[in-house]
Design a protein around this motif. Structure first.
Motif, PDB file in Angstrom:
ATOM      1  N   TRP A 182      -6.784  33.584  91.744  1.00  0.00           N
ATOM      2  CA  TRP A 182      -6.414  33.342  90.346  1.00  0.00           C
ATOM      3  C   TRP A 182      -6.050  31.889  90.094  1.00  0.00           C
ATOM      4  CZ3 TRP A 182      -7.751  36.860  87.085  1.00  0.00           C
ATOM      5  CH2 TRP A 182      -7.708  38.225  87.419  1.00  0.00           C
ATOM      6  N   GLY A 183      -6.078  31.083  91.141  1.00  0.00           N
ATOM      7  CA  GLY A 183      -5.647  29.695  90.969  1.00  0.00           C
ATOM      8  C   GLY A 183      -4.143  29.518  91.042  1.00  0.00           C
ATOM      9  N   LEU A 184      -3.431  30.535  91.514  1.00  0.00           N
ATOM     10  CA  LEU A 184      -1.982  30.411  91.678  1.00  0.00           C
ATOM     11  C   LEU A 184      -1.671  29.800  93.042  1.00  0.00           C
ATOM     12  CD1 LEU A 184      -1.058  33.918  90.304  1.00  0.00           C
ATOM     13  CD2 LEU A 184      -0.113  31.790  89.388  1.00  0.00           C
ATOM     14  N   GLU A 185      -0.585  29.049  93.096  1.00  0.00           N
ATOM     15  CA  GLU A 185      -0.148  28.453  94.363  1.00  0.00           C
ATOM     16  C   GLU A 185       0.266  29.554  95.344  1.00  0.00           C
ATOM     17  OE1 GLU A 185       0.062  25.109  95.209  1.00  0.00           O
ATOM     18  OE2 GLU A 185      -1.107  24.859  93.364  1.00  0.00           O
ATOM     19  N   PRO A 186       0.192  29.270  96.640  1.00  0.00           N
ATOM     20  CA  PRO A 186       0.715  30.244  97.617  1.00  0.00           C
ATOM     21  C   PRO A 186       2.192  30.500  97.336  1.00  0.00           C
ATOM     22  CG  PRO A 186      -0.385  28.436  98.745  1.00  0.00           C
ATOM     23  CD  PRO A 186      -0.326  28.064  97.291  1.00  0.00           C
ATOM     24  N   VAL A 187       2.672  31.653  97.741  1.00  0.00           N
ATOM     25  CA  VAL A 187       4.048  32.030  97.416  1.00  0.00           C
ATOM     26  C   VAL A 187       5.038  31.066  98.073  1.00  0.00           C
ATOM     27  CG1 VAL A 187       4.124  33.718  99.315  1.00  0.00           C
ATOM     28  CG2 VAL A 187       5.711  33.935  97.400  1.00  0.00           C
ATOM     29  N   GLU A 188       6.031  30.656  97.288  1.00  0.00           N
ATOM     30  CA  GLU A 188       7.066  29.725  97.755  1.00  0.00           C
ATOM     31  C   GLU A 188       8.196  30.500  98.416  1.00  0.00           C
ATOM     32  OE1 GLU A 188       7.956  26.325  97.385  1.00  0.00           O
ATOM     33  OE2 GLU A 188       5.779  26.115  97.116  1.00  0.00           O
ATOM     34  N   PRO A 189       8.697  30.024  99.546  1.00  0.00           N
ATOM     35  CA  PRO A 189       9.860  30.719 100.123  1.00  0.00           C
ATOM     36  C   PRO A 189      11.075  30.581  99.215  1.00  0.00           C
ATOM     37  CG  PRO A 189       9.456  28.653 101.265  1.00  0.00           C
ATOM     38  CD  PRO A 189       8.303  28.854 100.324  1.00  0.00           C
ATOM     39  N   TRP A 190      11.898  31.597  99.168  1.00  0.00           N
ATOM     40  CA  TRP A 190      13.138  31.549  98.401  1.00  0.00           C
ATOM     41  C   TRP A 190      14.152  30.684  99.128  1.00  0.00           C
ATOM     42  CZ3 TRP A 190      14.787  32.622  93.724  1.00  0.00           C
ATOM     43  CH2 TRP A 190      16.166  32.668  93.492  1.00  0.00           C
ATOM     44  N   GLU A 191      14.859  29.862  98.364  1.00  0.00           N
ATOM     45  CA  GLU A 191      16.015  29.171  98.933  1.00  0.00           C
ATOM     46  C   GLU A 191      17.250  29.694  98.226  1.00  0.00           C
ATOM     47  OE1 GLU A 191      15.592  25.025  99.496  1.00  0.00           O
ATOM     48  OE2 GLU A 191      13.466  25.232 100.019  1.00  0.00           O
ATOM     49  N   PHE A 192      18.333  29.791  98.991  1.00  0.00           N
ATOM     50  CA  PHE A 192      19.518  30.491  98.460  1.00  0.00           C
ATOM     51  C   PHE A 192      20.017  29.918  97.140  1.00  0.00           C
ATOM     52  CE2 PHE A 192      20.361  30.814 103.251  1.00  0.00           C
ATOM     53  CZ  PHE A 192      19.536  31.917 103.365  1.00  0.00           C
ATOM     54  N   THR A 193      19.797  28.610  96.943  1.00  0.00           N
ATOM     55  CA  THR A 193      20.321  27.984  95.719  1.00  0.00           C
ATOM     56  C   THR A 193      19.300  27.997  94.576  1.00  0.00           C
ATOM     57  OG1 THR A 193      19.608  25.880  96.645  1.00  0.00           O
ATOM     58  CG2 THR A 193      21.934  26.454  96.916  1.00  0.00           C
ATOM     59  N   ASP A 194      18.135  28.573  94.799  1.00  0.00           N
ATOM     60  CA  ASP A 194      17.113  28.624  93.746  1.00  0.00           C
ATOM     61  C   ASP A 194      17.560  29.475  92.560  1.00  0.00           C
ATOM     62  OD1 ASP A 194      15.311  27.043  95.024  1.00  0.00           O
ATOM     63  OD2 ASP A 194      14.014  28.673  95.727  1.00  0.00           O
ATOM     64  N   VAL A 195      16.925  29.198  91.428  1.00  0.00           N
ATOM     65  CA  VAL A 195      17.085  30.048  90.253  1.00  0.00           C
ATOM     66  C   VAL A 195      15.693  30.454  89.821  1.00  0.00           C
ATOM     67  CG1 VAL A 195      17.818  30.107  87.843  1.00  0.00           C
ATOM     68  CG2 VAL A 195      19.188  28.855  89.521  1.00  0.00           C
ATOM     69  N   ASP A 196      15.463  31.736  89.670  1.00  0.00           N
ATOM     70  CA  ASP A 196      14.129  32.185  89.258  1.00  0.00           C
ATOM     71  C   ASP A 196      14.027  32.158  87.736  1.00  0.00           C
ATOM     72  OD1 ASP A 196      11.645  33.395  89.028  1.00  0.00           O
ATOM     73  OD2 ASP A 196      12.542  35.396  88.954  1.00  0.00           O
ATOM     74  N   PRO A 197      13.141  31.334  87.186  1.00  0.00           N
ATOM     75  CA  PRO A 197      13.059  31.230  85.720  1.00  0.00           C
ATOM     76  C   PRO A 197      12.320  32.398  85.069  1.00  0.00           C
ATOM     77  CG  PRO A 197      11.433  29.794  86.739  1.00  0.00           C
ATOM     78  CD  PRO A 197      12.200  30.428  87.864  1.00  0.00           C
ATOM     79  N   LEU A 198      11.728  33.264  85.874  1.00  0.00           N
ATOM     80  CA  LEU A 198      10.837  34.275  85.294  1.00  0.00           C
ATOM     81  C   LEU A 198      11.467  35.655  85.131  1.00  0.00           C
ATOM     82  CD1 LEU A 198       7.606  33.387  87.282  1.00  0.00           C
ATOM     83  CD2 LEU A 198       8.192  32.738  84.949  1.00  0.00           C
ATOM     84  N   GLY A 199      12.287  36.063  86.063  1.00  0.00           N
ATOM     85  CA  GLY A 199      12.758  37.450  86.036  1.00  0.00           C
ATOM     86  C   GLY A 199      11.614  38.389  86.356  1.00  0.00           C
ATOM     87  N   SER A 200      11.854  39.665  86.144  1.00  0.00           N
ATOM     88  CA  SER A 200      10.813  40.642  86.477  1.00  0.00           C
ATOM     89  C   SER A 200      10.989  41.885  85.618  1.00  0.00           C
ATOM     90  CB  SER A 200      10.937  41.005  87.958  1.00  0.00           C
ATOM     91  OG  SER A 200      10.055  42.050  88.270  1.00  0.00           O
TER      92      SER A 200
END
Ligand SMILES: [Cu+2]
Length: 804
Positions: A182-200
């Motif tokens: 689909w042209g999406l980047e490979p999945v990024e590893p989560w880092e503990f301080t990350d914030v997910d802007p998308l939700g689910s």
């Protein structure tokens, strides 16, 4: 009935095992796991004592109806019983599949947009929500339950830690292959301080189902708490220290039998269950509680943190339960973090491929992947000591992405049936039978040198007779060792003499329909690689005739392959002591080769609209917005009460054309009226203004054509809507069946509760199959007076869309 029983009790009172009744049970929660063990033991004990299946079922039923325990705990314990207890297996009981067809809500209420423009995370939703994929993950965790199965000694199954890592690593390889198409980047590893802007958000159909009560969408933009972050850092550092020092420390005061584990010492093929790879998996997943003091329960606790993000007590997100975790894109980011951590250990290891090779040769021209069950003419032509013809190529393999087929799906990927045609020749003289293990993998061609991108496709045993110098082998996709096989396909398997039916594990395995990644619309180049190893060393013996050998092992048996899971890609590779890339290895070994083929996808979900940009014609009001994004702010379950939406602003409501069955009445009168109903905050009224109705533009979230302004009370542009509902002024328009419409409006009350009536029409948020609510029984006669014969004709499956 046990698995579908509804207590109709969402109270937060504790049950006897200490989990509130309405709370979703989480297998990732260490406390929940321990508490559920007691219930599992009771059921197993009953079964052992009575050895009568009816007695046992009645016992579980009464246990559930006694309401002494949280219903999810009972259901989970009962699934463990069905999966593992010989009484359930001998009576051919198994965990039922949820095979319901999707309701009419599917695509339109999910408000899917065709995949055009910049790639978006939601394009992968069809894959994450594939019902067979969700089942695969859920069932694997039932078979490989952390904390073990009553009646077995260990608190985990053979090589469970290693398999945990491998099974999830393969999910990531497949996920990345799919994203790339689909042209999406490979999945990024989560880092503990990350914030997910998308939700689910799993969509309305999911959240309107009683089966999923207690589960909520995961909100976007939330942080982990500082104490959580610090705790995870400590655990991660301790795990890294264990890797560095090659020592795993058990809990303080553990039984004397549990000494510290020395990594890197027990990697011999005779005893793979004590391999480092297995121990590393155990401490990262936390299969057993033995090492908790130092390493915590890293993987499981991470699920727990995401599971509770932004949730009130008693509710959790998908991540809290193995039954739904994979629906959330954050699952893959979390697992990428886990996998990267384990990879730090694997990086210190080597897989030596220069030794133990059987004396056989397989070359690039000896592999064909084909839609035909017969190898092409000339493939088997043999000329004394070599193959006569080399001009063969693989077929183009097609995949199709279609409309959803089962509940809660967003699309369904499938592929053409295919076969592998392989030919091998012996190196050296005949006289000895050769026992061989064939291992088949694929990989997007451009990532051939990234070990972790290789996808296992199949693994099987083959015997080359003592006097044979060469052989042709055809292998069907349905016999793959990674899939959950269809029972009807077991009979003609090459390995039938080796297989035996063991119920219970039959439900375990990767779904057949997802065996191939999607590929690109204009074709995507893949490599297929075949490695032949020595089966007398691998010891690939008995397999289950239906469950997946690669992911589920074989019941009551040792895992049927002694090599490290993921072999030969598990660790960096060396050949005769020299480190080599994958492609170098392939070209330097006789028993390892690769060949190219192409996977091409057709997306049937949006008709011919897939390849067109949506014309941004929309927006009666907001001309600067090119598309509307769906939000399930109102997808809270509204089957038996009003729920607060907590939203105001401008909304768009879909009127699903498939629900417009008979418009004779509209045609006669030439106008329609809408009935709006609902409840404002504090059970009051709410105000709605700027109401328009227009035809939906294709499958987009835009409108096109004439925009009808809607008024109330003879021309008022806004209305105060009481709980009993009101009708709009007549609208001069004709509804055409199969054609979707959007009602667009501004909601001025901060938060509104909406509910509908199953028989008539209008604003409806509840289950589209309809459940009329007593307290909301509309005055049907009044409606019929106004909109003649429209009962059941116009049916709004509400998806409120908010512009964004
Ligand atoms: Cu998992």
């Amino acid at each position: 009935d046990i698995l579908f029983w509804q207590a109709n009790d969402d109270s937060q009172e504790e049950d006897e095992c200490g989990i509130a009744h309405g709370k979703v049970f989480s297998e990732f929660d260490d406390e929940h796991l321990q508490k559920s063990s007691n219930v599992i033991e009771q059921i197993f004990l009953k079964a052992d004592e009575s050895f009568d299946i009816i007695d046992t079922l009645e016992f579980v039923d009464s246990l559930q109806k006694s309401r002494r325990y949280n219903r999810y705990v009972i259901q989970y314990a009962f699934e463990i019983f069905l999966t593992h207890h010989s009484l359930a297996r001998s009576n051919k009981l198994k965990v039922p599949e949820f095979t319901d067809a999707p309701s009419g809500m599917d695509m339109s209420t999910h408000a899917m947009v065709p995949p055009v423009g910049e790639p978006e995370e939601i394009w992968m939703d069809y894959w994450r929500h594939d019902a067979d994929f969700v089942d695969h993950h859920r069932h694997w965790h039932r078979v490989y339950r952390a904390r073990g199965i009553p009646g077995t000694e260990a608190d985990h199954l053979d090589r469970q830690g290693e398999l945990f890592v491998y099974m999830h690593r393969q999910m990531l390889a497949r996920y990345n292959a799919e994203r790339e198409a689909w042209g999406l980047e490979p999945v990024e590893p989560w880092e503990f301080t990350d914030v997910d802007p998308l939700g689910s958000d799993a969509g309305d159909e999911f959240h309107n189902s009683d089966r999923n009560s207690g589960i909520r969408p995961r909100p976007a933009g939330l942080k982990w708490s500082m104490p959580d972050i610090r705790q995870f850092q400590v655990w991660t550092n301790n795990i890294r220290r264990a890797f560095r020092e090659n020592i795993i420390q058990p809990n303080q005061g553990a039984q004397s039998a549990l000494q510290q584990i020395r990594l890197g010492e027990n990697n011999d093929l005779e005893n793979p269950s004590s391999s480092s790879a297995n121990w590393v998996g155990h401490i990262v997943e936390a299969t057993s509680g033995t090492f908790y003091d130092n390493y915590g329960s890293l993987h499981n606790s991470g699920h727990g943190v995401f599971g509770q993000l932004g949730q009130q007590s008693g509710f959790s997100t998908y991540m809290a339960t193995t039954a739904h975790a994979v629906r959330d894109h954050i699952f893959f980011r979390w697992h990428k973090f886990i996998d990267n951590l384990v990879e730090e250990y694997h990086q210190t290891q080597k897989t030596e491929l220069g030794v133990d090779s059987p004396p056989v040769v397989i070359e690039e021209n000896d592999i064909i992947i084909s839609t035909s069950t017969h190898p092409p003419d000339g493939f088997s032509d043999w000329n004394e000591n070599h193959w006569s013809n080399n001009n063969f190529s693989s077929d183009l393999i097609e995949t199709t992405l279609d409309l959803p087929q089962r509940q809660f799906e967003w699309g369904k990927l499938s592929h053409n049936a295919f076969n592998y045609h392989l030919r091998i020749r012996r190196r050296g003289v005949t006289g000895q039978e050769l026992r061989l293990t064939f291992r088949i993998f694929i990989c997007p061609a451009q990532h051939a040198n990234d070990r972790r991108r290789w996808i296992e496709m199949d693994k099987f045993r083959y015997i080359l007779g003592a006097m044979e110098t060469n052989s042709i082998i055809t292998r069907q996709d349905v016999h793959s060792s990674v899939i959950r096989r269809f029972p009807q396909d077991a009979a003609d398997d090459l390995e039938v003499p080796l297989a035996r039916t063991v119920s219970g594990f039959c439900e375990c395995g990767w779904p057949y329909n997802l065996l191939l990644p999607r590929g690109k619309a204009d074709g995507e180049k893949y490599l297929i690689a075949v490695l032949i190893s020595d089966n007398s060393i691998d010891s690939l013996r008995i397999r289950s005739s239906c469950g997946s050998l690669s992911y589920c092992g074989a019941r009551d048996n040792k895992y049927p392959d002694r090599r490290q899971m993921g072999y030969p890609f598990a660790t960096p590779i060396s050949v005769n002591g020299q480190e080599m890339s994958v492609t170098e290895t392939i070209s330097s070994l006789d028993n390892f080769t690769s060949s190219a083929f192409v996977i091409k996808n057709t997306d049937r979900r949006f008709g011919d609209k897939t390849h067109h940009e949506p014309t941004s014609h929309l927006s009666d009001i907001h001309t600067d917005i090119v598309a509307w994004r769906s939000r399930s702010q109102l997808s809270l379950r509204i089957s038996d009460e009003f729920r607060l939406s907590s939203w105001d602003g401008r909304f768009r409501l879909l009127i699903d054309g498939r629900q417009i069955i008979d418009t004779n009445a509209f045609a006669e009168t030439g106008y329609i009226r809408l009935r709006l109903q609902g409840r404002g905050q504090g059970r009051g009224v709410y105000v709605i203004t700027g109401v328009t109705m227009a035809t939906r533009q294709g499958q987009t979230l835009n409108t096109s054509g004439e925009v009808y302004e809607i008024t109330f009370n003879d021309g008022e542009p806004s209305a105060t809507i009481p709980e009993t509902g009101i009708l709009t002024d007549p609208i001069q328009m004709t509804l055409i069946p199969q054609s979707d419409y959007f009602l667009t409006f501004t909601l001025q009350a901060p938060g509104v509760y909406l509910v509908g009536n199953g028989d008539t029409c209008m604003w409806r948020i509840a289950n589209p199959r309809g459940r009329a609510l007593d307290e909301m029984n509309w005055d049907v006669d009044e409606v019929n007076d106004q909109i003649t014969h429209t009962r059941r004709n116009l049916y709004v499956v509400a998806r409120i869309l908010i512009n964004n």
